[in-house]
Each structure stands twice: as C-alpha cells, then as structure tokens.
Design a protein around this motif. Structure first.
Motif, PDB file in Angstrom:
ATOM      1  N   SER A   1       3.299  -6.043   8.766  1.00 10.60           N
ATOM      2  CA  SER A   1       2.406  -4.833   8.694  1.00 10.60           C
ATOM      3  C   SER A   1       2.060  -3.765   9.999  1.00 10.60           C
ATOM      4  CB  SER A   1       1.244  -5.233   7.595  1.00 10.60           C
ATOM      5  OG  SER A   1       0.316  -5.188   9.033  1.00 10.60           O
TER       6      SER A   1
ATOM      7  N   ILE B   1      -0.343 -12.236  -3.299  1.00  8.42           N
ATOM      8  CA  ILE B   1      -1.055 -12.148  -1.651  1.00  8.42           C
ATOM      9  C   ILE B   1      -1.460 -13.465  -1.774  1.00  8.42           C
ATOM     10  CG2 ILE B   1      -3.584 -11.510  -0.975  1.00  8.42           C
ATOM     11  CD1 ILE B   1      -0.840  -9.097  -1.168  1.00  8.42           C
TER      12      ILE B   1
ATOM     13  N   SER C   1      -1.371   8.493   3.309  1.00 11.00           N
ATOM     14  CA  SER C   1      -1.262   7.907   4.263  1.00 11.00           C
ATOM     15  C   SER C   1       0.985   8.338   4.447  1.00 11.00           C
ATOM     16  CB  SER C   1      -1.005   6.810   4.041  1.00 11.00           C
ATOM     17  OG  SER C   1      -2.977   7.163   4.266  1.00 11.00           O
TER      18      SER C   1
ATOM     19  N   LEU D   1       1.927   3.788   9.554  1.00 12.33           N
ATOM     20  CA  LEU D   1       1.179   4.223   8.977  1.00 12.33           C
ATOM     21  C   LEU D   1       0.900   5.704   9.544  1.00 12.33           C
ATOM     22  CD1 LEU D   1      -0.496   2.338   6.165  1.00 12.33           C
ATOM     23  CD2 LEU D   1       1.199   4.088   5.724  1.00 12.33           C
TER      24      LEU D   1
ATOM     25  N   LEU E   1      -6.745  -6.190  -0.759  1.00 13.52           N
ATOM     26  CA  LEU E   1      -6.058  -7.210   0.783  1.00 13.52           C
ATOM     27  C   LEU E   1      -4.795  -6.499   1.487  1.00 13.52           C
ATOM     28  CD1 LEU E   1      -5.522 -10.672  -1.264  1.00 13.52           C
ATOM     29  CD2 LEU E   1      -6.954 -10.506   0.333  1.00 13.52           C
TER      30      LEU E   1
ATOM     31  N   HIS F   1      -4.685  -3.404   2.846  1.00 11.63           N
ATOM     32  CA  HIS F   1      -4.666  -2.385   3.659  1.00 11.63           C
ATOM     33  C   HIS F   1      -6.259  -3.193   4.395  1.00 11.63           C
ATOM     34  CE1 HIS F   1      -1.588  -0.258   2.930  1.00 11.63           C
ATOM     35  NE2 HIS F   1      -1.494  -0.716   1.571  1.00 11.63           N
TER      36      HIS F   1
ATOM     37  N   GLU G   1      -6.676  -6.715  -9.985  1.00  9.41           N
ATOM     38  CA  GLU G   1      -5.774  -7.541  -9.692  1.00  9.41           C
ATOM     39  C   GLU G   1      -4.640  -6.137  -8.818  1.00  9.41           C
ATOM     40  OE1 GLU G   1      -2.769  -8.405 -12.036  1.00  9.41           O
ATOM     41  OE2 GLU G   1      -1.667 -10.065  -9.895  1.00  9.41           O
ATOM     42  N   ILE G   2      -4.285  -5.289  -8.859  1.00 12.43           N
ATOM     43  CA  ILE G   2      -3.183  -4.547  -8.520  1.00 12.43           C
ATOM     44  C   ILE G   2      -4.436  -4.474  -6.758  1.00 12.43           C
ATOM     45  CG2 ILE G   2      -3.524  -2.415  -9.410  1.00 12.43           C
ATOM     46  CD1 ILE G   2       0.136  -2.816  -8.923  1.00 12.43           C
ATOM     47  N   VAL G   3      -5.420  -3.421  -7.513  1.00 16.82           N
ATOM     48  CA  VAL G   3      -6.694  -2.941  -6.091  1.00 16.82           C
ATOM     49  C   VAL G   3      -6.574  -3.845  -5.825  1.00 16.82           C
ATOM     50  CG1 VAL G   3      -9.032  -1.970  -6.529  1.00 16.82           C
ATOM     51  CG2 VAL G   3      -7.427  -0.910  -8.347  1.00 16.82           C
TER      52      VAL G   3
ATOM     53  N   TYR H   1      -5.713   5.901 -11.746  1.00 18.11           N
ATOM     54  CA  TYR H   1      -5.089   6.169 -11.128  1.00 18.11           C
ATOM     55  C   TYR H   1      -4.003   7.786 -10.752  1.00 18.11           C
ATOM     56  CZ  TYR H   1      -7.449   3.114  -7.987  1.00 18.11           C
ATOM     57  OH  TYR H   1      -8.840   2.641  -7.540  1.00 18.11           O
TER      58      TYR H   1
ATOM     59  N   LEU I   1       1.240  -3.378 -16.000  1.00 24.53           N
ATOM     60  CA  LEU I   1       0.237  -2.739 -15.774  1.00 24.53           C
ATOM     61  C   LEU I   1       0.794  -1.368 -15.992  1.00 24.53           C
ATOM     62  CD1 LEU I   1      -2.472  -1.792 -14.685  1.00 24.53           C
ATOM     63  CD2 LEU I   1      -1.602  -1.318 -12.293  1.00 24.53           C
TER      64      LEU I   1
ATOM     65  N   TRP J   1     -12.736   1.973  -3.265  1.00 26.39           N
ATOM     66  CA  TRP J   1     -11.509   2.017  -4.098  1.00 26.39           C
ATOM     67  C   TRP J   1     -12.663   1.556  -5.612  1.00 26.39           C
ATOM     68  CZ3 TRP J   1      -9.848  -0.094   0.683  1.00 26.39           C
ATOM     69  CH2 TRP J   1      -8.447   0.097   1.096  1.00 26.39           C
TER      70      TRP J   1
ATOM     71  N   LEU K   1      -5.557   2.390   5.526  1.00 29.39           N
ATOM     72  CA  LEU K   1      -4.814   3.727   5.022  1.00 29.39           C
ATOM     73  C   LEU K   1      -5.226   4.775   6.316  1.00 29.39           C
ATOM     74  CD1 LEU K   1      -4.785   2.797   1.635  1.00 29.39           C
ATOM     75  CD2 LEU K   1      -2.685   3.331   2.884  1.00 29.39           C
TER      76      LEU K   1
ATOM     77  N   LEU L   1      -1.048   2.452  -5.289  1.00 26.65           N
ATOM     78  CA  LEU L   1      -1.634   2.664  -7.019  1.00 26.65           C
ATOM     79  C   LEU L   1      -1.630   4.028  -6.752  1.00 26.65           C
ATOM     80  CD1 LEU L   1      -4.915   1.159  -5.698  1.00 26.65           C
ATOM     81  CD2 LEU L   1      -3.837   0.687  -7.701  1.00 26.65           C
TER      82      LEU L   1
ATOM     83  N   ALA M   1      -5.303  -7.061  -4.806  1.00 24.93           N
ATOM     84  CA  ALA M   1      -3.949  -6.545  -3.719  1.00 24.93           C
ATOM     85  C   ALA M   1      -3.588  -5.827  -2.913  1.00 24.93           C
ATOM     86  CB  ALA M   1      -2.906  -7.264  -5.052  1.00 24.93           C
ATOM     87  N   THR M   2      -4.190  -4.210  -2.913  1.00 23.77           N
ATOM     88  CA  THR M   2      -4.388  -3.610  -2.181  1.00 23.77           C
ATOM     89  C   THR M   2      -5.514  -3.131  -1.167  1.00 23.77           C
ATOM     90  OG1 THR M   2      -3.350  -1.989  -4.247  1.00 23.77           O
ATOM     91  CG2 THR M   2      -4.090  -1.277  -2.263  1.00 23.77           C
TER      92      THR M   2
ATOM     93  N   MET N   1      -5.609  -7.306   6.307  1.00 22.17           N
ATOM     94  CA  MET N   1      -3.452  -7.437   6.619  1.00 22.17           C
ATOM     95  C   MET N   1      -3.448  -6.812   8.090  1.00 22.17           C
ATOM     96  SD  MET N   1      -3.143 -10.325   5.474  1.00 22.17           S
ATOM     97  CE  MET N   1      -1.370  -9.972   5.699  1.00 22.17           C
TER      98      MET N   1
ATOM     99  N   VAL O   1       1.318 -10.078   9.340  1.00 24.30           N
ATOM    100  CA  VAL O   1       0.124  -9.536   9.767  1.00 24.30           C
ATOM    101  C   VAL O   1       1.057  -8.281  10.893  1.00 24.30           C
ATOM    102  CG1 VAL O   1      -1.526  -9.031  11.934  1.00 24.30           C
ATOM    103  CG2 VAL O   1      -1.733 -10.623   9.733  1.00 24.30           C
TER     104      VAL O   1
END
Lengths: 192, 233
Positions: free
Chosen positions: A19, A2, A46, A24, B116, B118, B109-111, A174, A147, B134, B125, A66, B113-114, B121, A16
């Motif tokens: 996206s 990112i 979603s 969604l 950011l 949703h 890190e991944i949460v 998750y 991960l 989150w 959701l 996630l 980025a998510t 940007m 942007v």
C-alpha cells in the motif's frame, strides 16, 4: 476480506509495504489524459498511478470502492480493460470497427468480467466528447456481496481509437454524493 | 544466523498467532458532532457476523450454526456492556425483505473496509486531507424513525477457526522453517452512526488470535469489550 490481514504478520507487512508503494497523489483542476484529452476536476481527488497494461487511470475521493472515476485514452484495436495473468481467459476486447452500441457492450462486458454482478447499461444517448460525437450511458449493477452500484460514463472513438470515462459508486448515498462533480467533469472534456 | 534460530522464528510467529492477543485502533470523526444526550436512544443494529471453518488445505467454509451462536453472543455482550451507560438501547433486527436496510448494512461493510484500508494500512487518501468524514448517508433515517433512534451501533465481524488438521499443518511447517500458515482468528469493526446524518462519528477495529473465540461467551466478551472500550456512550 480485510479480516484476513490478521492471518500472519508477514501478510500484514506485505500489505503495508504494497500500500505504501501505490503512491496516491492529490489531483485537482486540469488533468491531461495520455495527451489525448483534458478534463477539469472541481474537487481534489486521489489519483492511483496509471496502469501500464490496461492504460487505465483511476481517481477516487472517499476510497476506490466508494467512488471510482476511471479514464482511458486512445485505446487501440485488440485492447482489453481487464488485467489478468491468465492467458486462457476470454476477455472483452476492443475492436476499432465497433459501432457505438458495440463499444457500450464492450464496456458492460468489461465491467462484468471485472467483478460487477448483473452489469447493465441504460440510458444510452448521444453526447459530445469534446469536439467528437460521443455516447453517454448510465450503469447499474452490484458487487459480488450484493451492494447495488450505479454509474455513468462517456465514450468516443477518434481515428479508430477509444476514449473512455466511467464513474461507479454504491447506489446508496455515494453515487449521488459526487454526481454533480462527475457531470461537470464529463462536460469539461477538451480534445488535445 | 544459526539454523536453530532460523527455525525458531517461524515457530515463535506461529505461537504468537495462536495466542489470544487482541489489537484495536480507534478513529473518531473530524466533523462537528453535537454531544450525545444522556437519554439518547441507541439502535443496536443486528451484528453482521460470519464464522467459518478453516480446513487443512486452507479452504474456509461458512458455518451457519457457528454464525448464529457468535451473533447472539456478540449482541448479548454489547447489551451487557452498554446497559450501564444510561442510554435507551433498542435492538434492531435487519429485515431481509427491506432492501434499504440490507443495502445500508452492506454499505457499512464496504465503508469499514475502506476505512481500514486508508486509515490503518498506511495508504491515506490525499483527497481526504486528514479528515475522517465517512458516512452511511441520510438513508439511515429510515431505520431510525420507527424507534426514534439518535444513534446506531453497526458491527461487522468475521472469524475463522482451524481444524485440528490445519493446526497440525501450521505447527509442522513452522518446525520445518515455513511460517505464515494461518490457523484462523477473528476480526471486527464497529461504527457509531449519527442517525440524523448517517455520519460515522466513531469507529474501532479489533483483531484477536484464534485463542479468543466468539462462539463462546467469554470469547465474545473479550472481543466486544476490546472493540467498544472507547465508545463515546
């Protein structure tokens, strides 16, 4: 990463714009998958638009990285689950004469090529897919950054065509968060 | 538009990217959170920092020495900034042998980025229905228990620094009318996590231009003060 969105204003605007184009949509309750089968969603998910090339539909609750619930229906001989513009790349391909074990290997190979490190299928077991004889399986793997990921899914072949549902999520927190909902969805399959 | 004006736009864009501007945006949980106690114990989780050298051709290479310097500078600035808030601060170094801790940092890190993707940007959701809920999950309690921590601050930062050759390419192409060549920059996001639940109760992101450099103490101070400016501590 990112981080790279800071690189240029043009990139930011492009991202942007892209996206904003994804579109969604919220989905809950009965959901028909390509006229082949129906599942029932207990929670609001979603939904990303169906990919016309791979024929995959993807749903998420907290974000695609996630929790990701992926559907496909009536995949035909020669179909691949990987979207690529590289025609030289060797991709896992579905064959209509595959056994259930080979189908699961096709799914594992597709996950690997799609970016899951050390993708492994475990706990292969028979389980109905609506009125069809299906196969249930669990997935273990990791992202490229290490991960750990877990997953579960179900597949069945109807007249040589493959129906498929796969759920993946980070093992830490998750996966378990929506596991009950996913099991309910997998149990709700009705053939159309 | 005249050809001079057409050429000026990418030059100005390149100059803007070279400037030390900083942008931030704060998000707070929509979950119910008890007010932070004045004597709360705050775990300062070892910052997840990675700094890279951006070569002329645009290929980046992680530099371990820069990364260590940046990490130390960022941690020192966090401690300096939060020292006046009255909470007990406890540094927490991630043990690479502790798989649970390593996984929680990777999950952050991944949460992040998510979030950011949703919340910043333009792609919300629908399943979240406007909620910011989150979490890193209750697994964080394992990290909290040894020090009795109530909250933890996680920080993820990445930086790229262009070689002089790369900067020359950017300016040269801008003069020729071709903009959009990166000369590096820094980005970071931070989360304040409730260690009883793992819920992210506050999140902020900051982006800075290449003129701000976390390998230097004042650059780290600039970034940390920007990212923590509204932290509810």
């Amino acid at each position: 990463m990112i981080f790279f969105i800071r690189k240029s204003l043009l990139t930011v605007l492009l991202l942007v714009a892209m996206s904003g184009c994804v579109g969604l949509m919220p989905v809950k309750g009965p959901l028909d998958v390509d006229g082949a089968y129906r599942i029932t969603l207990g929670e609001t998910w979603s939904a990303y638009p169906r990919d016309s090339r791979t024929k995959l539909r993807n749903l998420t609750i907290d974000g695609e990285a996630l929790n990701s619930l992926t559907f496909a229906a009536s995949l035909e001989d020669g179909h691949t689950l990987i979207r690529t513009y590289d025609r030289q790349r060797l991709l896992p391909v579905y064959r209509s004469d595959m056994s259930q074990t080979e189908v699961v290997e096709f799914i594992r190979d597709s996950l690997s090529v799609g970016g899951m490190a050390d993708a492994t299928i475990t706990s292969l077991r028979p389980e109905p897919f609506g009125a069809l004889e299906g196969v249930r399986f669990d997935v273990k793997g990791a992202t490229q950054r290490g991960l750990n990921m877990s997953g579960t899914g179900k597949a069945a072949i109807e007249d040589g065509k493959l129906h498929l549902i796969i759920y993946t999520a980070p093992t830490e927190y998750y996966f378990g968060l929506h596991e009950y909902e996913v099991n309910e969805i997998l149990a709700s399959i009705e053939l159309l | 538009m005249s050809s001079i004006a057409a050429r000026l736009i990418p030059v100005l864009a390149a100059m803007t990217l070279l400037a030390a501007c900083t942008s931030t945006a704060v998000m707070e949980t929509t979950n119910e959170v008890a007010p932070l106690e004045g004597d709360a114990v705050i775990l300062l989780v070892e910052p997840d920092v990675e700094l890279s050298f951006l070569k002329a051709a645009g290929v980046s290479e992680v530099r371990a020495d820069w990364t260590e310097t940046g990490k130390a500078n960022v941690l020192a600035e966090i401690e300096t900034l939060l020292a006046t808030r009255g909470h007990k601060l406890v540094e927490h170094e991630i043990d690479p042998e502790n798989e649970r801790e390593v996984q929680i940092v990777k999950l952050h890190e991944i949460v992040g980025a998510t979030i950011l993707s949703h919340r910043f940007m333009g792609q919300p959701l629908p399943s979240k229905r406007g909620k910011f809920d989150w979490s890193l999950g209750p697994g964080v309690r394992d990290m909290a228990e040894a020090q009795g921590a109530d909250y933890a601050l996680f920080l993820h930062a990445r930086g790229e620094y262009a070689s002089s050759g790369r900067q020359a390419v950017a300016i040269g192409l801008a003069v020729l009318g071709a903009g959009g060549v990166s000369t590096g920059g820094q980005g970071a996001y931070a989360s304040l996590v409730d260690m009883r639940t793992g819920d992210i109760i506050w999140f902020n992101v900051a982006f800075t231009g290449p003129g701000t450099d976390m390998r230097e103490q004042d650059g780290a101070e600039h970034l940390v003060s920007a990212i923590l400016k509204d932290i509810p501590l």
